[in-house]
Design a protein around this motif. Structure first.
Motif, mmCIF file in Angstrom:
data_model
loop_
_atom_site.group_PDB
_atom_site.id
_atom_site.type_symbol
_atom_site.label_atom_id
_atom_site.label_comp_id
_atom_site.label_asym_id
_atom_site.label_seq_id
_atom_site.Cartn_x
_atom_site.Cartn_y
_atom_site.Cartn_z
ATOM 1 N N LEU A 17 0.912 -1.262 -0.019
ATOM 2 C CA LEU A 17 0.202 -0.101 -0.015
ATOM 3 C C LEU A 17 0.770 1.393 -0.032
ATOM 4 O O LEU A 17 0.606 2.237 -0.726
ATOM 5 C CB LEU A 17 -0.945 0.257 1.305
ATOM 6 C CG LEU A 17 -1.684 1.310 1.494
ATOM 7 C CD1 LEU A 17 -2.668 1.753 0.416
ATOM 8 C CD2 LEU A 17 -2.401 1.133 2.779
ATOM 9 N N ARG A 18 1.843 1.218 0.808
ATOM 10 C CA ARG A 18 2.810 2.341 1.101
ATOM 11 C C ARG A 18 3.389 2.761 -0.410
ATOM 12 O O ARG A 18 3.708 4.073 -0.643
ATOM 13 C CB ARG A 18 3.973 2.406 2.255
ATOM 14 C CG ARG A 18 3.196 2.085 3.400
ATOM 15 C CD ARG A 18 4.376 1.845 4.425
ATOM 16 N NE ARG A 18 3.636 1.835 6.002
ATOM 17 C CZ ARG A 18 3.528 0.884 6.554
ATOM 18 N NH1 ARG A 18 4.105 -0.219 5.976
ATOM 19 N NH2 ARG A 18 2.820 0.827 7.814
ATOM 20 N N ASP A 38 -9.639 2.318 3.870
ATOM 21 C CA ASP A 38 -8.858 1.039 4.721
ATOM 22 C C ASP A 38 -10.422 0.206 5.136
ATOM 23 O O ASP A 38 -10.688 0.775 6.008
ATOM 24 C CB ASP A 38 -8.152 1.432 5.828
ATOM 25 C CG ASP A 38 -7.520 0.544 6.491
ATOM 26 O OD1 ASP A 38 -7.998 -0.657 6.280
ATOM 27 O OD2 ASP A 38 -6.414 0.780 7.435
ATOM 28 N N ASP A 39 -10.517 -0.954 4.931
ATOM 29 C CA ASP A 39 -11.486 -1.745 5.161
ATOM 30 C C ASP A 39 -11.106 -2.398 6.364
ATOM 31 O O ASP A 39 -11.661 -3.558 6.588
ATOM 32 C CB ASP A 39 -11.975 -2.546 4.122
ATOM 33 C CG ASP A 39 -13.415 -3.132 4.279
ATOM 34 O OD1 ASP A 39 -14.180 -2.460 5.095
ATOM 35 O OD2 ASP A 39 -13.642 -4.229 3.725
ATOM 36 N N GLY A 40 -10.461 -1.796 7.341
ATOM 37 C CA GLY A 40 -10.316 -2.395 8.689
ATOM 38 C C GLY A 40 -9.214 -3.339 8.722
ATOM 39 O O GLY A 40 -9.219 -4.135 9.713
ATOM 40 N N TYR A 41 -8.283 -3.130 7.959
ATOM 41 C CA TYR A 41 -6.811 -3.809 8.233
ATOM 42 C C TYR A 41 -6.253 -3.922 9.371
ATOM 43 O O TYR A 41 -6.266 -2.804 9.886
ATOM 44 C CB TYR A 41 -5.822 -3.950 6.939
ATOM 45 C CG TYR A 41 -4.960 -4.835 6.909
ATOM 46 C CD1 TYR A 41 -5.183 -6.010 6.215
ATOM 47 C CD2 TYR A 41 -3.472 -4.722 7.424
ATOM 48 C CE1 TYR A 41 -4.232 -7.376 6.136
ATOM 49 C CE2 TYR A 41 -2.674 -5.753 7.341
ATOM 50 C CZ TYR A 41 -2.953 -6.995 6.803
ATOM 51 O OH TYR A 41 -2.216 -8.032 6.801
ATOM 52 N N ASP A 43 -3.759 -3.535 11.376
ATOM 53 C CA ASP A 43 -2.425 -2.915 11.306
ATOM 54 C C ASP A 43 -2.528 -1.382 12.041
ATOM 55 O O ASP A 43 -2.705 -0.641 11.172
ATOM 56 C CB ASP A 43 -1.606 -3.044 10.149
ATOM 57 C CG ASP A 43 -0.101 -2.761 10.493
ATOM 58 O OD1 ASP A 43 0.200 -1.842 11.105
ATOM 59 O OD2 ASP A 43 0.844 -3.118 9.471
ATOM 60 N N PRO A 44 -2.052 -1.356 13.195
ATOM 61 C CA PRO A 44 -2.069 0.137 13.692
ATOM 62 C C PRO A 44 -1.160 1.078 13.099
ATOM 63 O O PRO A 44 -1.358 2.268 13.358
ATOM 64 C CB PRO A 44 -1.916 -0.038 15.309
ATOM 65 C CG PRO A 44 -1.171 -1.532 15.474
ATOM 66 C CD PRO A 44 -1.606 -2.022 14.166
ATOM 67 N N SER A 45 -0.473 0.762 12.476
ATOM 68 C CA SER A 45 0.784 1.787 11.963
ATOM 69 C C SER A 45 0.337 2.411 10.689
ATOM 70 O O SER A 45 0.809 3.270 10.331
ATOM 71 C CB SER A 45 1.999 0.988 11.549
ATOM 72 O OG SER A 45 1.905 0.013 10.217
ATOM 73 N N ILE A 46 -0.952 1.904 9.979
ATOM 74 C CA ILE A 46 -1.412 2.535 8.812
ATOM 75 C C ILE A 46 -1.778 4.093 8.948
ATOM 76 O O ILE A 46 -1.269 4.922 8.093
ATOM 77 C CB ILE A 46 -2.303 1.655 8.101
ATOM 78 C CG1 ILE A 46 -1.708 0.348 7.897
ATOM 79 C CG2 ILE A 46 -2.928 2.427 6.877
ATOM 80 C CD1 ILE A 46 -2.789 -0.765 7.328
ATOM 81 N N GLY A 47 -2.801 4.261 9.947
ATOM 82 C CA GLY A 47 -3.362 5.591 9.873
ATOM 83 C C GLY A 47 -1.994 6.425 10.351
ATOM 84 O O GLY A 47 -2.059 7.730 9.604
#
Length: 292
Positions: A17-18, A38-41, A43-47
């Protein structure tokens, strides 16, 4: 002022994604706005990564509850506001001249509803590949060079075998106003172009490569095809498409939907793997699809 909505529905590999996002940021054309959904993946680092970009052209939304791929795609479609849009895959890559090329083609061909640019296919490690599926797509794609296609001939061609690469398409947003977007669809990447073509829209096809489409066995569509589940969905879609083509008075397109040649070829190619795995459920589905 932005003219292109780049919609990025996401549920998958955050690293890919990045890279997809960075490929958009590297565009020579800067007239774009990106919306990542983001459909709820888990991984807390994305946001925080998106927040840290500090790029006002990029909007990040995390769905409060998982919608699933088709519903997330629909949400993205309904959120389109600008003159053009791209529904990009979250693991695909734009080459730096992608937007320059597709927007120039839209300018040259103002009647075209969709532009299909040249595409390079890569695997999970970014290696250029030529799979059987992509070889068939190339054979099925009508003509070479820049060409504008439409009408029953185009509908029949796509129903024989979908040679489009949906994540690479650049759409004229007004084309969606001429159709009723399907409420639900099993084969989203064919149903929507087919609706536009049936309503009189044309597709402009180009061979100049400016997009990298990722194909690998662990994708959602690849996994579904291996198990055979996707073919049950495709069978339902083609039955519905045949009915729609008959109603439109397009007998060649109706016949193409009934035969759905490339879909059956794909099922045939999956049979040996199902035999080796001794997967009786997949064998039943694949054999049934192949027999029609």
């Amino acid at each position: 002022m932005s003219v292109v909505d780049i919609m990025l529905p996401f549920y998958g590999d955050p690293a890919l994604l990045r890279r997809a996002v960075e490929s958009v940021r590297a565009q020579r054309c800067t007239d774009w706005r990106m919306t990542v959904v983001d459909d709820g993946y888990p991984d807390p680092s994305i946001g925080p990564w998106f927040a840290g970009l500090g790029d006002e052209r990029i909007r990040y939304r995390r769905n409060p509850a998982r919608l699933g791929a088709q519903s997330n795609n629909r949400w993205c479609l309904e959120a389109v506001e600008l003159e053009y849009f791209v529904m990009m895959g979250a693991d695909d890559l734009m080459l730096p001249g992608y937007l320059d090329r597709v927007l120039a083609l839209h300018d040259r061909y103002p009647s075209a509803a969709v532009v299909q640019p040249g595409v390079e296919v890569i695997d999970g490690e970014d290696r250029v590949v030529r799979t059987l599926a992509d070889s068939v797509k190339r054979l099925l794609s009508p003509g070479r060079g820049v060409r504008e296609l439409g009408g029953e001939a185009l509908a029949a061609s796509l129903l024989h075998g979908n040679w489009l690469y949906n994540p690479s398409l650049c759409w004229r947003s007004s084309a969606l106003k001429t159709i009723a977007v399907p409420e639900s669809t099993d084969v989203f990447d064919l149903a929507l172009p087919l609706e536009v073509v049936s309503a009189g829209g044309t597709i402009l096809v180009d061979d100049e490569v400016c997009f990298r489409y990722r194909r690998y066995r662990t994708s959602d569509s690849g996994s579904a095809a291996i198990s055979g589940d996707r073919f049950a969905e495709e069978a339902r879609f083609f039955r519905s498409a045949e009915t729609a083509m008959v109603a439109r008075g397009w007998p060649r397109a109706a016949k193409a939907a009934r035969l759905h040649f490339s879909s059956r070829l794909n099922a045939a190619c999956r049979l040996p793997g199902a035999v080796l795995r001794r997967d009786t459920a997949a064998l039943r589905l694949l054999a049934g699809h192949l027999a029609g």
